[in-house]
Structures are given as structure tokens and as C-alpha cells.
Design an enzyme around this catalytic site. Structure first.
Site, PDB file in Angstrom:
ATOM      1  N   HIS A 255       0.854  -1.198   0.000  1.00 27.48           N
ATOM      2  CA  HIS A 255       0.000   0.000   0.000  1.00 27.48           C
ATOM      3  C   HIS A 255       0.881   1.236   0.000  1.00 27.48           C
ATOM      4  CE1 HIS A 255      -3.865   2.053   1.740  1.00 27.48           C
ATOM      5  NE2 HIS A 255      -3.205   2.860   0.917  1.00 27.48           N
TER       6      HIS A 255
ATOM      7  N   GLN B 270      -9.689  11.219   0.531  1.00 28.73           N
ATOM      8  CA  GLN B 270     -10.199  10.778  -0.778  1.00 28.73           C
ATOM      9  C   GLN B 270     -11.182  11.842  -1.293  1.00 28.73           C
ATOM     10  OE1 GLN B 270      -9.349   7.754  -2.288  1.00 28.73           O
ATOM     11  NE2 GLN B 270      -8.014   7.155  -0.601  1.00 28.73           N
TER      12      GLN B 270
ATOM     13  N   HIS C 248     -12.463   3.127   4.371  1.00 27.76           N
ATOM     14  CA  HIS C 248     -13.202   4.386   4.272  1.00 27.76           C
ATOM     15  C   HIS C 248     -14.698   4.117   4.370  1.00 27.76           C
ATOM     16  CE1 HIS C 248      -9.710   6.883   3.446  1.00 27.76           C
ATOM     17  NE2 HIS C 248      -9.255   5.875   2.708  1.00 27.76           N
TER      18      HIS C 248
ATOM     19  N   ASP D 272       1.578   3.572   3.082  1.00 33.70           N
ATOM     20  CA  ASP D 272       0.552   4.489   2.575  1.00 33.70           C
ATOM     21  C   ASP D 272       1.179   5.841   2.234  1.00 33.70           C
ATOM     22  OD1 ASP D 272      -1.974   5.333   1.795  1.00 33.70           O
ATOM     23  OD2 ASP D 272      -2.625   5.854   3.821  1.00 33.70           O
TER      24      ASP D 272
END
Length: 398
Positions: A72, A154, A208, A287
Site C-alpha cells: 500500500h 479521498q 473508508h 501508505d
């Protein structure tokens, strides 16, 4: 170094075994033998190897070899997967060995479907031109099938319900290299995409999401098997309304991943997750964003401005937006925060990610038959050298 060479008198730390004094025989890009030095006196008579093709670490103290991985990661050193260019992937592949990452999944983010398709086309056509760099093994599609309440960084304008037909287009664009899809269970109410992912061997990961524990349990029965960046961007541990984080911690059929940078998760919550899930069900990720490896400043993330100060990237409203965490620091922090052993940390950083990505047959550990991917580190957590598929990809100070 030649196409055939030896490393000897070095500690090898694998998830299943810690060899204090060992050797590795590398032929081209594969490991042909990895064993204790007790076997060396016999083995050396079975092969023909020149002295100049032997690296002897007998004079080096407190160093060890570990495998590397990252499932990720969005970007590093000024480039991002969503740039949608071969040059961006090349920059990442060249940079990542410096933090001990030998292979990775290029991770997309919520954007217009055409932008995601463009990024996946690059991943699909990516052929690692040089073995002396991290290998891009495929893609992790993070979004846009998320819920607004837990969108985090996002972009909200591109969020949408799960769409199996759209995913099929993306998978075709990626030449079948999408390995993981992160989605919110409530955005796939009939579990159509979740079920399709399971049927086609793609990991369905909850992320999410504002889902309650009951919905997550139902989604798990249809194919959800992983939870993306635990605690972050998800319903949590409320004592009367357990959410995604609670179910991920309690459900034995769901693995978890964590960003262990001391920013995304309090160390005590890292320790809690480790005690509940153990090393066998936990993965370490970065991430990370394009800002990793660069000075503090302002950077782009999917058309949004991200400010980086120290080890914290954030949007204008204060929302944490990815990380600048190097993988070697994740390994070091995990041991510090949870009290886990080095072997357990290696399992979480390498073996488990390789297993989740479906490449455990050639990645995730240092053993015969696998790719010659390994990282020389010291006890301070510094990366000294990295080899990718038998070729040196990084040396500290060069």
C-alpha cells in the site's frame, strides 16, 4: 557482482526462522540455497565460485538480512501512481530500495474513472527494465467505492457506489494485475463487487467505511478478508456501537494493515491491535505520498494540496493525508510500540503482504527458489544495502 555469488557469515531473519550465522547462494536473480554456516563446509565443495564473488560479513557486527515488501504505497520522491506515467513508477521503483522495499503494489486513489484507468494501464504495461530496483507487482485500487462520512483525504466529488462493470474495465486496463480493491461495504449493498472479487482471486478490503460491525460480518461472508489502514477512515471501537475497526480486530477471517508512524495511530492502539490479531494477521504498510523523501512543503494529492511538516501530511482542513513513512521506520516502530520480536515484525512487513498479494511463491522470505530480494539492516533500523532480484539496488552513502 557476477550472475552467481555468495553472501556468508550473515544473520538471516525470516518469519519462520532466525539463522544467526548463515549463507546465501544466488544464481542470476534467484536464491538457490539459504542455510546455516554449519552446512557451508560441505556445500562449498559442491559448487565452483570465485573468491571475488563472495561477500563475507564475518567482520560486520549487529547486521542482518530481511526480505522487503509494501502492498500500500501511493508515491515517493516526487512521483505518484496517479500521475499515470511510466516515469512515475520508475521513480518509485528506483527510490524504494533505500528504505528496504524490494517490491510493491502501486496504489491508486479516488479520482475520475478515466484517471484511475490511465494509472492502471501504466501498471499493467509496466515491465521492470532493471533488476536493480523495486519490482512493481501490480495494483491496489483504493477507491472510489467509499462513503463520504469516512472519506478522509479521498476527494468527495468522485465517490460512488461499487460498480462491477467498471472494475472489470479497470482490471482489463491493468492486464489483470489488480491484486487488492479497497471499498466500503455499505457502498456494495448487495455485495456484487465483493463477491466478484473473491471469485476472481482479488482481495476485497474494507476501507473508508462507516459500516457497523454486523454489516462488516455480512460483507466478510461474501468476500471481505482484509481491512485497509486499520482505525483510519473507518467506524471505530465505540462501546455501544462497534464498527469496522472493532469487527476487523475480532474477526479471525479478516487481516489488518497499519500505518505505524506514530501519527496515524497512537502506540497503545498499535499494541492493542497486535495483541488481538497477532503477527500472523497483521501487515505493515507505508501508505506514503509523493512527498516521501522530500523536504517539508506543499504537495499535490489527487488535485488537493497537502502540507507536510515533519512526519505529518495534512489537508487544509487538518485531515491527515497519507504518510511519509519509510518502511524501515515502520519495522522499527512496530517493535517499539508493540514489543513484538524482529521475526514477527518481518512477518508483518514481508511475509504477510506477499501472501495477501498472491506472490508468496517468490517473495516474502529469504529461501531457496525465491527471488534474490533482501535488505541488509543494522539494529538501529538503518538500511545499509538492498538487493532486488540479485542486483544491488541501494548502498548507504552512495
Amino acid at each position: 557482482m557476477s550472475e552467481e555469488w555468495i553472501i556468508k557469515n550473515v544473520r538471516i531473519v525470516n518469519p519462520e526462522e532466525d539463522l544467526e550465522q548463515a549463507f546465501i547462494h544466488i544464481q542470476q536473480d534467484k536464491i538457490s540455497k539459504a542455510a546455516s554456516m554449519e552446512e557451508w563446509e560441505v556445500y562449498k565443495n559442491e559448487i565452483t565460485i570465485e573468491d571475488r564473488a563472495i561477500l563475507d560479513f564475518s567482520e560486520e557486527e549487529n547486521v542482518f538480512l530481511v526480505p522487503g515488501f509494501d502492498i500500500h504505497i501511493h508515491g515517493a520522491n516526487g512521483s505518484d501512481v496517479m500521475d499515470g506515467t511510466r516515469a512515475a513508477l520508475k521513480t518509485m521503483a528506483s527510490f524504494l530500495p533505500g528504505e528496504g522495499t524490494t517490491s510493491f503494489l502501486a496504489t491508486t486513489m479516488t479520482q475520475h474513472p478515466d484517471k484511475i484507468r490511465q494509472a492502471l494501464e501504466q501498471v499493467g504495461s509496466c515491465q521492470t527494465e532493471e533488476r536493480a530496483e523495486a519490482e512493481c507487482l501490480g495494483a491496489h485500487v483504493e477507491g472510489p467505492f467509499f462513503t463520504k462520512e469516512k472519506a478522509g483525504a479521498q476527494p468527495g466529488e468522485y465517490l460512488r457506489q461499487a460498480d462491477t462493470a467498471l472494475f472489470k474495465e479497470w482490471q482489463q486496463a491493468a492486464s489483470g494485475k489488480v491484486k487488492i480493491v479497497s471499498l466500503a461495504p455499505e457502498q456494495d449493498p448487495e455485495f456484487l463487487l465483493t463477491s466478484y472479487l473473491k471469485e476472481t482471486g482479488v482481495v476485497a478490503s474494507a476501507a473508508h467505511s462507516n459500516a457497523k460491525a454486523g454489516l462488516v460480518r455480512s460483507a466478510q461472508k461474501h468476500g471481505i478478508s482484509h481491512a485497509t489502514h486499520l482505525y483510519n477512515g473507518m467506524s471505530g471501537l465505540h462501546h455501544r456501537e462497534p464498527g469496522l475497526a472493532a469487527e476487523a480486530l475480532l474477526n479471525p477471517d479478516i487481516t489488518i494493515e497499519m500505518i505505524v508512524d506514530g501519527v496515524h495511530i497512537d502506540p497503545d492502539m498499535v499494541k492493542l491491535a497486535y495483541r488481538l490479531k497477532g503477527a500472523a494477521s497483521t501487515l505493515l504498510i507505508t501508505d506514503s505520498l509523493r512527498a516521501k523523501g522530500l523536504p517539508d512543503g506543499k504537495y499535490d494529492l489527487g488535485g488537493q494540496q497537502v502540507t507536510v511538516k515533519g512526519n505529518k501530511p495534512y489537508l487544509d482542513d487538518g485531515t491527515i493525508a497519507g504518510s511519509v513513512l519509510p518502511m524501515n521506520e515502520a519495522l522499527k516502530n512496530m517493535m517499539s510500540f508493540s514489543g513484538c520480536s524482529l521475526q514477527e515484525a518481518v512477518r508483518m512487513a514481508s511475509w504477510n503482504p506477499a501472501k495477501l498479494a498472491g506472490v508468496l511463491d517468490r517473495k516474502g522470505s529469504i529461501e531457496a527458489g525465491k527471488d534474490a530480494d533482501f535488505v541488509l539492516m543494522n539494529r538501529e533500523g538503518e538500511v545499509l544495502k538492498t538487493w532486488c532480484r540479485g542486483h544491488q539496488a541501494y548502498q548507504k552513502g552512495e
